[in-house]
Scaffold this active site. Structure first.
Site, PDB file in Angstrom:
ATOM      1  N   ASP A  45      -6.213   1.911  -3.903  1.00 54.14           N
ATOM      2  CA  ASP A  45      -7.545   1.576  -3.392  1.00 54.14           C
ATOM      3  C   ASP A  45      -8.144   2.741  -2.597  1.00 54.14           C
ATOM      4  O   ASP A  45      -9.334   2.748  -2.298  1.00 54.14           O
ATOM      5  CB  ASP A  45      -7.545   0.292  -2.555  1.00 54.14           C
ATOM      6  CG  ASP A  45      -6.655   0.363  -1.314  1.00 54.14           C
ATOM      7  OD1 ASP A  45      -5.861   1.327  -1.188  1.00 54.14           O
ATOM      8  OD2 ASP A  45      -6.752  -0.540  -0.473  1.00 54.14           O
TER       9      ASP A  45
ATOM     10  N   ASP B  20      -3.312   6.386  -3.320  1.00 50.61           N
ATOM     11  CA  ASP B  20      -2.198   5.803  -2.572  1.00 50.61           C
ATOM     12  C   ASP B  20      -1.520   4.745  -3.445  1.00 50.61           C
ATOM     13  O   ASP B  20      -1.863   4.567  -4.617  1.00 50.61           O
ATOM     14  CB  ASP B  20      -2.660   5.252  -1.225  1.00 50.61           C
ATOM     15  CG  ASP B  20      -3.590   4.048  -1.339  1.00 50.61           C
ATOM     16  OD1 ASP B  20      -4.144   3.813  -2.430  1.00 50.61           O
ATOM     17  OD2 ASP B  20      -3.767   3.348  -0.323  1.00 50.61           O
TER      18      ASP B  20
ATOM     19  N   SER C 169       0.830  -1.200   0.000  1.00 52.54           N
ATOM     20  CA  SER C 169       0.000   0.000   0.000  1.00 52.54           C
ATOM     21  C   SER C 169       0.868   1.255   0.000  1.00 52.54           C
ATOM     22  O   SER C 169       1.635   1.488  -0.904  1.00 52.54           O
ATOM     23  CB  SER C 169      -0.968  -0.035   1.186  1.00 52.54           C
ATOM     24  OG  SER C 169      -1.885   1.035   1.142  1.00 52.54           O
TER      25      SER C 169
ATOM     26  N   ASP D  32      -1.351   1.450  -3.808  1.00 57.19           N
ATOM     27  CA  ASP D  32      -2.076   0.378  -4.484  1.00 57.19           C
ATOM     28  C   ASP D  32      -3.411   0.864  -5.042  1.00 57.19           C
ATOM     29  O   ASP D  32      -4.224   0.071  -5.513  1.00 57.19           O
ATOM     30  CB  ASP D  32      -2.268  -0.835  -3.582  1.00 57.19           C
ATOM     31  CG  ASP D  32      -3.034  -0.532  -2.297  1.00 57.19           C
ATOM     32  OD1 ASP D  32      -3.050   0.642  -1.871  1.00 57.19           O
ATOM     33  OD2 ASP D  32      -3.615  -1.459  -1.706  1.00 57.19           O
TER      34      ASP D  32
END
Length: 454
Positions: free
Chosen positions: A247, A243, A99, A245
């Site tokens: 999501d 961010d 992440s 990743d």
């Protein structure tokens, strides 16, 4: 000697420094254990742009195939693209990402078929126990009929699915600056936005897991400074920051001012409740008072829950909620298997802004009704002791109510605060909200003095 996984197996995922804390040999064991725990005969695996991600995800696939599961590799993807694949194919999935963590980290977010979460109480503890045992005793023998490993691209299908969930037909042309932070937004945004009446101004779209420009964590104000300046200099209608990743999505208005995630939660809730009148909307306990107020005004049912995606997803499933939002810019949709997707929230913002003539700041003002401190972290040696001192200080006050659903929440007629311990660091996290700035500052300073012993 068994591997010590206590530092990398978290409440909701696996995350640690590569190769110091875990490596491809452990990733292979994780793949085998995931198949064993889920009982899956097929799984889907994706990864982000970190240098270690292709190797780790490939090792995981080998371990899974050795236990008899057919593995579909979807390659580079955002975490919500992996959830899309899990939901569409009806398969358990594993996403290799850390992440917003720094470059040396990597991790695995796992889900069951239909993007259902895997956490400590829903399989992750069992996966950890198997990997620890196998790392000591040796991996189990491969099954007689190992599974296959095939590749499949899902980006176009993912984009088409998201675009089918939002009515963008009445949208006027918009100029949008997007800061991908060298993360997976640089992979997904061009395809998702490609058919929209959008002039896209890309920032840091080059996939680079070393994050050469700034951390891919838009909740830290330092990481949206570039975006804010670019929105102003371009005269753009809004800015979006994803961010690592991709999501989570953070929104900046036409003035370059950050839009609180609670205001985005309320805006999206209004749109979902217009489509599904009387539905339930989930919000965690540190979103603004404005969220349940707006939900009730729209005839919906607000449900308050603990912080964290596993709790939100459980409540989404239990209540049949149409939507859920968190202060951390995670947004969950019933139409997306109850999973979180910042991209779908961003499309709702574009649709709402583009279907009227005013600027974004005016549109969201109706949803941003209170003065908020934002999350303030205090490093303390004795989390429980400091929290107890705060609880005691407010216990004798007749004008407040308290609850301990998640940390300590104290509420009065004109203000509330929540004080929560971090699960991973010696920190106490404080959020304060009030009807005006002066009251918020007074309560904030009063609680911080107790927390920090000032």
């Amino acid at each position: 000697m068994a591997a010590d996984l206590s530092q990398i197996v978290k409440a909701y995922d696996i995350r640690g420094v590569v190769p110091d804390q875990w490596d491809e040999s452990l990733a292979e064991l994780f793949g085998a254990a995931f198949v064993q725990v889920t009982g899956a005969d097929a799984i889907v695996v994706g990864h982000d742009m970190r240098p270690s991600s292709p190797g780790l995800s490939g090792a995981f696939a080998r371990g899974a195939a050795a236990r008899g599961a057919d593995v579909t590799l979807i390659g580079l993807c955002s975490t919500d693209q992996l959830y899309f694949a899990s939901g569409t194919f009806g398969l358990p999935g594993a996403m290799f990402t850390a992440s917003h963590n720094p470059a040396q980290y990597n991790g695995i977010k796992m889900c069951r078929a239909g993007a259902a979460p895997v956490g400590q109480d829903s399989g992750l503890a069992d996966v950890r126990a198997l990997v620890e045992a196998w790392s000591e005793q040796g991996a189990p023998e491969p099954v007689a009929a190992p599974g296959s490993v095939t590749e499949r691209d899902t980006l176009e299908d993912y984009a088409a699915h998201l675009l089918s969930l939002v009515d963008l037909s009445a949208m006027r042309p918009l100029k949008v600056v997007v800061d991908a932070g060298n993360g997976m937004g640089g992979h997904t945004v061009p395809t998702v936005f490609g058919l929209l009446p959008v002039t896209l101004v890309p920032m840091y779209f080059e996939l680079d897991g070393t994050f050469p420009n700034h951390e891919a964590n838009p909740l830290d104000p330092a990481n949206i400074v570039d975006l804010q300046a670019r929105v102003r200099s371009e005269g753009a209608d809004l800015g979006l920051a994803f961010d690592g990743d991709a999501d989570r999505c953070f929104v900046v208005d036409e003035r370059g001012e950050g839009v609180p995630p609670s205001a985005i939660t309320a805006l999206v809730a209004v749109r979902e409740l217009a489509k599904h009148p009387g539905s339930t909307v989930i919000h965690n306990l540190i979103t603004s008072w404005s969220v349940p107020e707006v939900v009730r005004e729209m005839g919906g049912i607000p449900v308050r829950t603990r912080v964290g995606h596993s709790f939100i997803k459980e409540e989404m499933a239990r209540t049949g909620a149409v939507f859920g939002g968190e202060h951390s810019a995670h947004y969950y949709f019933r139409d997306f298997w109850n999973a979180d997707t910042g991209m779908l929230a961003a499309l709702h913002v574009l649709a709402a802004l583009g279907s009227q003539d005013g600027p974004l700041s005016e549109l969201v003002a109706q949803y941003d009704r209170y003065a908020a401190s934002g999350e303030i972290n205090s490093r303390v040696d004795d989390q429980a002791g400091r929290a107890a001192a705060v609880k005691e200080a407010f216990a004798s006050r007749k004008d407040v109510t308290t609850d301990e659903l998640d940390g300590l929440t104290v509420a009065a007629e004109d203000w509330w605060f929540n004080l929560r311990p971090s699960n991973t660091e010696p920190l106490l996290r404080l959020n304060v909200e009030a009807r005006d700035e002066a009251t918020m500052a007074k309560i904030r300073d009063e609680v911080l003095a107790l927390v920090r012993g000032a």
